[in-house]
Design an enzyme around this catalytic site. Structure first.
Site, PDB file in Angstrom:
ATOM      1  N   ARG A   1       0.805  -1.370  -0.223  1.00  0.00           N
ATOM      2  CA  ARG A   1      -0.057   0.021  -0.078  1.00  0.00           C
ATOM      3  C   ARG A   1       0.713   1.379   0.038  1.00  0.00           C
ATOM      4  O   ARG A   1       1.907   1.406   0.257  1.00  0.00           O
ATOM      5  CB  ARG A   1      -1.140   0.080   1.135  1.00  0.00           C
ATOM      6  CG  ARG A   1      -2.033  -1.105   1.299  1.00  0.00           C
ATOM      7  CD  ARG A   1      -2.912  -1.012   2.390  1.00  0.00           C
ATOM      8  NE  ARG A   1      -4.135  -1.850   2.277  1.00  0.00           N
ATOM      9  CZ  ARG A   1      -5.145  -1.944   3.019  1.00  0.00           C
ATOM     10  NH1 ARG A   1      -5.165  -0.999   4.094  1.00  0.00           N
ATOM     11  NH2 ARG A   1      -6.035  -2.878   3.016  1.00  0.00           N
TER      12      ARG A   1
ATOM     13  N   ASN B   1       1.776  -6.311  -2.294  1.00  0.00           N
ATOM     14  CA  ASN B   1       0.596  -6.461  -1.844  1.00  0.00           C
ATOM     15  C   ASN B   1      -0.402  -5.332  -2.107  1.00  0.00           C
ATOM     16  O   ASN B   1      -0.018  -4.200  -1.483  1.00  0.00           O
ATOM     17  CB  ASN B   1       0.333  -7.050  -0.588  1.00  0.00           C
ATOM     18  CG  ASN B   1      -1.316  -6.920  -0.142  1.00  0.00           C
ATOM     19  OD1 ASN B   1      -1.861  -8.030  -0.605  1.00  0.00           O
ATOM     20  ND2 ASN B   1      -1.583  -6.355   0.829  1.00  0.00           N
ATOM     21  N   GLU B   2      -1.307  -5.138  -2.789  1.00  0.00           N
ATOM     22  CA  GLU B   2      -2.311  -3.910  -3.029  1.00  0.00           C
ATOM     23  C   GLU B   2      -1.498  -2.737  -3.336  1.00  0.00           C
ATOM     24  O   GLU B   2      -1.675  -1.684  -2.709  1.00  0.00           O
ATOM     25  CB  GLU B   2      -2.866  -3.713  -1.542  1.00  0.00           C
ATOM     26  CG  GLU B   2      -4.052  -4.956  -1.441  1.00  0.00           C
ATOM     27  CD  GLU B   2      -4.923  -4.783  -0.038  1.00  0.00           C
ATOM     28  OE1 GLU B   2      -4.683  -4.009   0.719  1.00  0.00           O
ATOM     29  OE2 GLU B   2      -5.782  -5.473   0.072  1.00  0.00           O
ATOM     30  N   ASN B   3      -0.388  -2.866  -4.184  1.00  0.00           N
ATOM     31  CA  ASN B   3       0.335  -1.632  -4.718  1.00  0.00           C
ATOM     32  C   ASN B   3      -0.509  -0.702  -5.669  1.00  0.00           C
ATOM     33  O   ASN B   3       0.129   0.452  -5.973  1.00  0.00           O
ATOM     34  CB  ASN B   3       1.382  -2.262  -5.408  1.00  0.00           C
ATOM     35  CG  ASN B   3       2.387  -3.369  -4.666  1.00  0.00           C
ATOM     36  OD1 ASN B   3       2.213  -4.525  -4.663  1.00  0.00           O
ATOM     37  ND2 ASN B   3       3.012  -2.700  -3.578  1.00  0.00           N
TER      38      ASN B   3
END
Length: 819
Positions: free
Chosen positions: A400, A436-438
């Site tokens: 994130r 993850n969730e970039n």
């Protein structure tokens, strides 16, 4: 006399208790005791170490406290409902007796993980700094120890021991990974083990093992590469002194039998020692048969002997394009979950015993796969995955927020390199995660997809250079999905959107959208002890969660059906590689202050202390080979409805046939059929009598019979709005009393759907089991079916416990607890 293979097997077993991945040696000592800690910054390292004349120890500052490692800054405040968790510096100090058995050897402090930035001092000399809370690293303190030991005055002040100080800091910093926008705490402290390590002057620095086999396992190829470190004094003028040392290597089969013994040439610290050989029909590693071979290395010379052990396994796997996952030539449906380093009462500071218990729970649930989210985890966890047979997706903490500058990127590169170099020998690992969730912005003023794509491409290439044998993977970043080998889009059928009956179409769309697909993260939250009488069809429930309401009623009744539906559908998806539901255990997060348990992500199938929720047994009924039987409702003591109204009873079992009894009368036998929703056909509509009821299920599995029983009350009286709180106490086994706060209406009737927040107080706050993030260990908690509970420690009685609703609109209550 014992056979050689038995002696070697015993030797390897003892070494494995000490050996760790980072520095290959058998001379390691865990430094768990005699530490002091202060949760604040200090004026200088001299203030930390400042001696008191004549007392032989650092000055006693009142706020320092004795602690045992592993230790976390945020063991309790991560789930304290009244504060933000502490993010800042903290100091640890101790004194060590240093006695290296190796002549001219080296002394290291090995960190299995420390959060999030760490500085290490020997007395007042800063030896090293490290950024990154999740990779392993080591500090060579040899020269600093020698220098300190040459000063007899300083040495005398500390009783002949070496003073060590360590500063950890988990302050917010957008130029570090992971982002503080992540849905988990960035813990601070020495929350993994620290080891004191001794090596001879010449010792292995890194051991790389590649054990490969063809798909049918007919032939195994073993390649071993040993990179040596050489700190020997060169007195001969002929080189670095390696001629004096001998190195031998033994390879042991999973049963401990020696299959290879070879001397190796030790000639240069620059060129690694390489060895290859072929093995016919190796014993393959798999979740059902986690066969582990052993590489035992012994280095002798100059009066020194070093032994080290590495374990490895032969297996062949592939993700077929637009198809399933294959292990050792056979399709394997990946049945997975996720894990955070988090536990009630300790935060990230889990002991090895706690880790082992948790991983066994996961295996006993029937899982064969785990994603370690969202950072590399303790090497102990990886060894347990090897031993138990759990395939692994491990990833770096690029999670994130966007993309930072050069220091940010350098940390990501370094942590990816460390993860692969430190864990590459584990046969359990099949996927390296890049992020993850970039696609989630927020840490920086601008968010550029092109920059993220470029950096993701760089990390992907770096991963393949470091390890060409494993594919790369990311979750939820559609604009980067073409850069990695395997991709997981976001699919939360029935929780963050759509209905759980939409799962198959959403999964099919995901599989069609990428060459190699895996489904990470699905499920939903459940508040332990909350249940619902409404019929939940998966099309629309009375509390609108199926319409996409992310909060829903958080009942266990809903979540078991969501899981149930997903699992029965997965059994009939021939192209599915597998999935990992989110998550195995509830965990703390700063992003959810108003959850039913504040600051706890409650998507686990066990609570934060490992207590199973009802949903744990749903997975076990689909996944476990061991016969099991569980009536849904062990945590549902009071059901409600109209007189003579049929109520559904569910039994989760992997037995072929189950018979249900209600108050001694058979309700008939039913055969298990996974496609008969819910509970694979093991569901009955029964009539409960007013008051007490006894429900028993008997599972038939050949000659084996399993039984489960619950007792519950059935309430037909209707109720109004909650008007007051009533407190009761129940002694529990051990040293605790359970205090329950029950919400009743003005007529004293239980309000079985009430969900007010209840706040507990006590005349001695230490008596409350609080800040645990569990259903019985939280000072502020939302009621489940009109009841909130907390445990009280008997050692602090007599005390008075009080309970209020958090809006102070109800009549409060208090109760005295005595011996």
């Amino acid at each position: 006399m014992k056979p050689l293979r038995i002696i070697l097997s015993l030797l390897c077993s003892s070494l494995l208790l000490q050996a760790h991945a980072l520095i290959p040696t058998d001379r390691k000592q865990r430094l768990t005791e005699h530490w002091e800690f202060i949760r604040q910054d200090m004026g200088s390292i001299w203030e930390v170490m400042r001696p008191v004349s004549g007392k032989g120890k650092p000055e006693a500052v009142p706020l320092w406290q004795e602690v045992t490692l592993p230790h976390c800054f945020n063991a309790e405040d991560a789930v304290d409902p009244d504060v933000n968790y502490y993010q800042g510096p903290g100091w640890y100090r101790t004194t060590l007796s240093i006695d290296n058995p190796y002549k001219d050897g080296r002394v290291y402090l090995e960190f299995e993980g420390a959060g999030q930035k760490t500085d290490v001092y020997v007395y007042t000399t800063k030896i090293a700094s490290h950024t990154g809370g999740y990779d392993e690293w080591a500090v060579d303190i040899t020269d600093a120890v020698k220098q300190f030991s040459t000063n007899p005055d300083c040495l005398g002040r500390f009783g002949g021991k070496i003073p060590i100080a360590i500063r950890c800091d988990n302050s917010r910093n957008t130029e570090m990974i992971p982002s503080d926008m992540s849905d988990f705490n960035l813990y601070g402290g020495l929350y993994r083990y620290i080891n004191l390590v001794y090596t001879p002057a010449i010792h292995p620095e890194q051991i790389r093992i590649n054990a490969s086999t063809d798909e049918k396992g007919k032939q195994g190829e073993l390649a071993i590469e040993i990179q040596m470190a050489d700190y020997s004094p060169d007195t001969s003028g002929k080189g670095n002194g390696t001629e004096e040392y001998r190195i031998g290597m033994r390879i042991l089969a999973p049963d401990g039998k020696e299959i290879k013994s070879v001397p190796l040439s030790l000639s240069s610290q620059v060129d690694p020692i390489s060895y290859r050989f072929t093995l016919n029909r190796p014993q393959l590693w798999s979740p059902d048969t986690p066969n582990l071979y052993t590489c035992l290395i012994e280095i002798t010379g100059n009066g020194d002997t070093l032994r080290t052990v590495e374990r490895f396994g032969f297996r062949h796997f592939r993700f077929e394009e637009k198809g399933p996952f294959y292990l050792n030539g056979k399709r394997l449906l990946l049945r997975g979950t996720h894990r955070h380093e988090d536990h009630a009462g300790v935060g990230a500071a889990l002991t090895e015993e706690m880790m082992r218990a948790e991983m066994r729970q996961i295996k006993e649930m029937g899982a064969n796969f785990i994603r370690l989210g969202h950072y590399q985890q303790s090497s102990i966890i990886l060894r347990l995955c090897d031993e138990l047979g759990l395939l692994v997706w491990e990833e770096i903490p690029w999670c994130r927020g966007g993309l930072g500058g050069q220091k940010y990127r350098e940390q990501a590169r370094r942590m990816l390199t460390n993860m692969i170099e430190q864990h590459r020998n584990h046969p359990s690992i099949i996927l390296w995660g890049m992020g993850n969730e970039n696609d989630w912005p927020g840490d920086f003023e601008s968010f550029h997809k092109d920059s993220i794509r470029s950096f993701m491409s760089e990390l992907n290439a770096l991963s393949h250079r470091l390890d060409s044998t494993r594919p790369t993977v990311i979750r939820r970043c559609d604009f980067c999905k073409d850069l990695v080998d395997v991709y997981s889009p976001t699919i939360w059928a029935g929780w963050y959107g759509n209905r759980f009956r939409n799962y198959r179409e959403m999964e099919t769309a995901g599989m069609n959208s990428t060459p190699r697909f895996i489904h990470a993260e699905w499920g939903g939250d459940s508040h332990a002890g909350r249940h619902a009488e409404e019929q939940i069809t998966g099309n629309r429930s009375s509390f609108d969660i199926e319409a996409g309401d992310r909060n829903g009623d958080w009942s266990e009744s809903y979540i078991i059906r969501l899981f149930d539906w997903h699992l029965k559908e997965q059994e009939t998806m021939p192209r599915l590689t597998g999935s990992a539901f989110w998550t195995f255990k509830d965990f703390s997060t700063p992003l959810r202050p108003r959850n039913p348990i504040p600051y706890v992500n409650q998507k686990g199938v066990v609570q934060r202390d490992g207590t199973p929720k009802e949903s744990y047994y749903v997975f076990q009924s689909y996944w476990s080979d061991k016969p099991m039987l569980h009536i849904y409702g062990h945590t549902w003591p009071v059901r409600w409805g109209k007189p003579e109204e049929a109520k559904e009873v569910l039994v989760y079992s992997n037995c072929p046939e189950v018979e249900l009894f209600v108050n001694g009368r058979s309700q008939g036998r039913k055969k298990r059929n996974s496609q008969d929703f819910p509970a694979a056909g093991l569901h009955w509509n029964v009539i409960l009598r007013e008051g007490d009821n006894d429900i028993e299920a008997i599972g038939h599995n050949g000659k084996l019979s399993l039984k489960d029983r619950i007792r519950l009350q059935y309430q037909t009286q209707s109720w109004g709005k909650p008007a007051e709180i009533r407190l009761t106490q129940t002694p529990l086994t051990g040293d605790t009393v359970l205090v329950q706060a029950e919400l009743v209406d003005k007529n004293g009737i239980r309000c079985l759907d009430a969900c007010d927040f209840i706040e507990f107080g006590c005349t001695d706050s230490k008596a409350l089991l609080q800040n645990q993030g569990t259903a019985h260990g939280s000072r502020l908690i939302q009621a489940a079916n009109g009841v909130a509970s907390i445990c009280v420690c008997k050692g602090n009685v007599p005390v008075t416990v009080s309970a209020y609703d958090d809006r102070r609109t109800l009549k409060s209550a208090s109760i005295s607890i005595a011996q």
